[in-house]
Design a protein around this motif. Structure first.
Motif, mmCIF file in Angstrom:
data_model
loop_
_atom_site.group_PDB
_atom_site.id
_atom_site.type_symbol
_atom_site.label_atom_id
_atom_site.label_comp_id
_atom_site.label_asym_id
_atom_site.label_seq_id
_atom_site.Cartn_x
_atom_site.Cartn_y
_atom_site.Cartn_z
ATOM 1 N N UNK A 56 0.813 -1.215 0.000
ATOM 2 C CA UNK A 56 0.000 0.000 0.000
ATOM 3 C C UNK A 56 0.851 1.272 0.000
ATOM 4 N N UNK A 57 1.826 1.314 -0.892
ATOM 5 C CA UNK A 57 2.636 2.521 -1.039
ATOM 6 C C UNK A 57 3.231 2.573 -2.440
ATOM 7 N N UNK A 58 3.750 3.771 -2.788
ATOM 8 C CA UNK A 58 4.326 3.987 -4.105
ATOM 9 C C UNK A 58 5.789 3.545 -4.129
ATOM 10 N N UNK A 59 6.207 2.994 -5.259
ATOM 11 C CA UNK A 59 7.601 2.627 -5.472
ATOM 12 C C UNK A 59 8.078 3.262 -6.779
ATOM 13 N N UNK A 60 9.359 3.574 -6.833
ATOM 14 C CA UNK A 60 9.924 4.077 -8.089
ATOM 15 C C UNK A 60 10.018 2.934 -9.083
ATOM 16 N N UNK A 61 9.714 3.237 -10.339
ATOM 17 C CA UNK A 61 9.807 2.225 -11.394
ATOM 18 C C UNK A 61 10.984 2.546 -12.309
ATOM 19 N N UNK A 62 11.084 1.862 -13.435
ATOM 20 C CA UNK A 62 12.278 1.882 -14.283
ATOM 21 C C UNK A 62 12.842 3.269 -14.559
ATOM 22 N N UNK A 63 12.034 4.168 -15.090
ATOM 23 C CA UNK A 63 12.552 5.465 -15.522
ATOM 24 C C UNK A 63 13.022 6.311 -14.353
ATOM 25 N N UNK A 64 12.260 6.336 -13.276
ATOM 26 C CA UNK A 64 12.660 7.131 -12.112
ATOM 27 C C UNK A 64 13.861 6.507 -11.416
ATOM 28 N N UNK A 65 13.931 5.175 -11.389
ATOM 29 C CA UNK A 65 15.117 4.502 -10.848
ATOM 30 C C UNK A 65 16.356 4.901 -11.644
#
Length: 293
Positions: A56-65
């Motif tokens: 139940x939270x946001x995670x950084x994905x490919x582009x932001x990583x």
């Protein structure tokens, strides 16, 4: 009270703007019509941030990583390049001929060989050997197995990729140090000869002369070109994607390979680079302005 001068657009400005808009329109039409390309912009935000249902939270994905890794690499590489470049700049102005020749050879070779070639040479002949000699990969895996590694991940990201990150930092710093060295050399030589002679006349050694007289003045003069070089370093970091460093360009290649969103991915990446570099440009401009007051 100062009034800001309003910028008036000339008819030529409007003409250039119209040409740019027309060019973008033609490209857009060609992609959508002739190539029969289906745009999927609605999927791009999910590759910046993703919502995890379990936690139940946001995670950084490919582009932001990739963007965060690019920023990490740029910061660490710039620090190392500044240290190496300062040494090279001082060596270029040393009294010893052999030291000057060694420093100049290093600078001239790196400035006159294509960056891609330099990256591969440094990676295979220096960076990889250094990481293997220090057993860095085994150490990084040991850190990755620990439970509390938040501080490590904040500074270095995924610790399983730590050797790759360090390889990119070393390669980029060695390449950029040649340009930083020339900037430092120009700054040192811009300090008046009379000041250096005065330092020697009161019994200062060469090291004290550089430390207390020359370098403080030289560094103030070279801050603007060093700022520009840092922005160039951010853009040049895309080159190290060729050695599988997990930065923004590498992550974009992964995204394109898995989704076939060629234009959306690369246009988003270009926008992210622009936002980062333009933001840094504005920041450095403000710092230079405040420093000049």
């Amino acid at each position: 009270m100062r009034h800001k001068k309003r910028v008036k657009l000339h008819w030529l400005d409007y003409l250039i703007l119209a040409v740019v808009i027309a060019f973008i329109g033609v490209i857009w039409f060609r992609i959508s019509g002739s190539l029969n390309y289906k745009w999927q912009w609605e999927r791009i935000p999910n590759y910046l941030l993703r919502w995890d249902e379990e936690e139940q939270r946001w995670f950084t994905n490919l582009l932001l990583q990739g963007l965060i890794n690019t920023l990490r690499i740029a910061i660490y590489a710039s620090i190392l390049a500044l240290i190496l470049g300062t040494v090279l700049g001082i060596a270029r102005t040393a009294q010893n001929l052999a030291i000057r020749l060694v420093a100049r050879t290093y600078l001239e070779v790196l400035r006159n060989i294509p960056p891609v070639v330099v990256v591969f040479i440094f990676f295979f002949f220096l960076s990889e050997q250094l990481i293997a000699a220090l057993n860095m990969e085994r150490w990084a895996r040991g850190i990755a197995r620990q439970d509390d590694i938040a501080i490590w991940e904040f500074f270095f990201g995924d610790m399983r990729r730590f050797p790759s990150l360090i390889s990119g930092v070393i390669v980029l710093a060695l390449f950029e140090s040649a340009f930083v060295g020339e900037i430092i050399r120009a700054g040192i030589q811009s300090v008046g000869r009379g000041q250096r002679e005065a330092a020697r006349s009161i019994g200062m050694s060469w090291s004290d002369e550089m430390r207390f007289i020359v370098l403080p003045q030289a560094l103030r003069k070279v801050l603007p070109p060093l700022s520009n070089q840092f922005i160039s370093l951010v853009k040049d970091s895309s080159i190290i994607s060729l050695i599988s460093v997990q930065e923004l360009t590498y992550k974009t290649v992964e995204l394109v390979a898995s989704t076939r969103m060629i234009f959306e991915a690369w246009l988003t990446t270009a926008l992210l680079y622009f936002i980062l570099c333009f933001g840094l440009s504005l920041l450095f401009r403000r710092l230079e302005g405040s420093g000049a007051r």
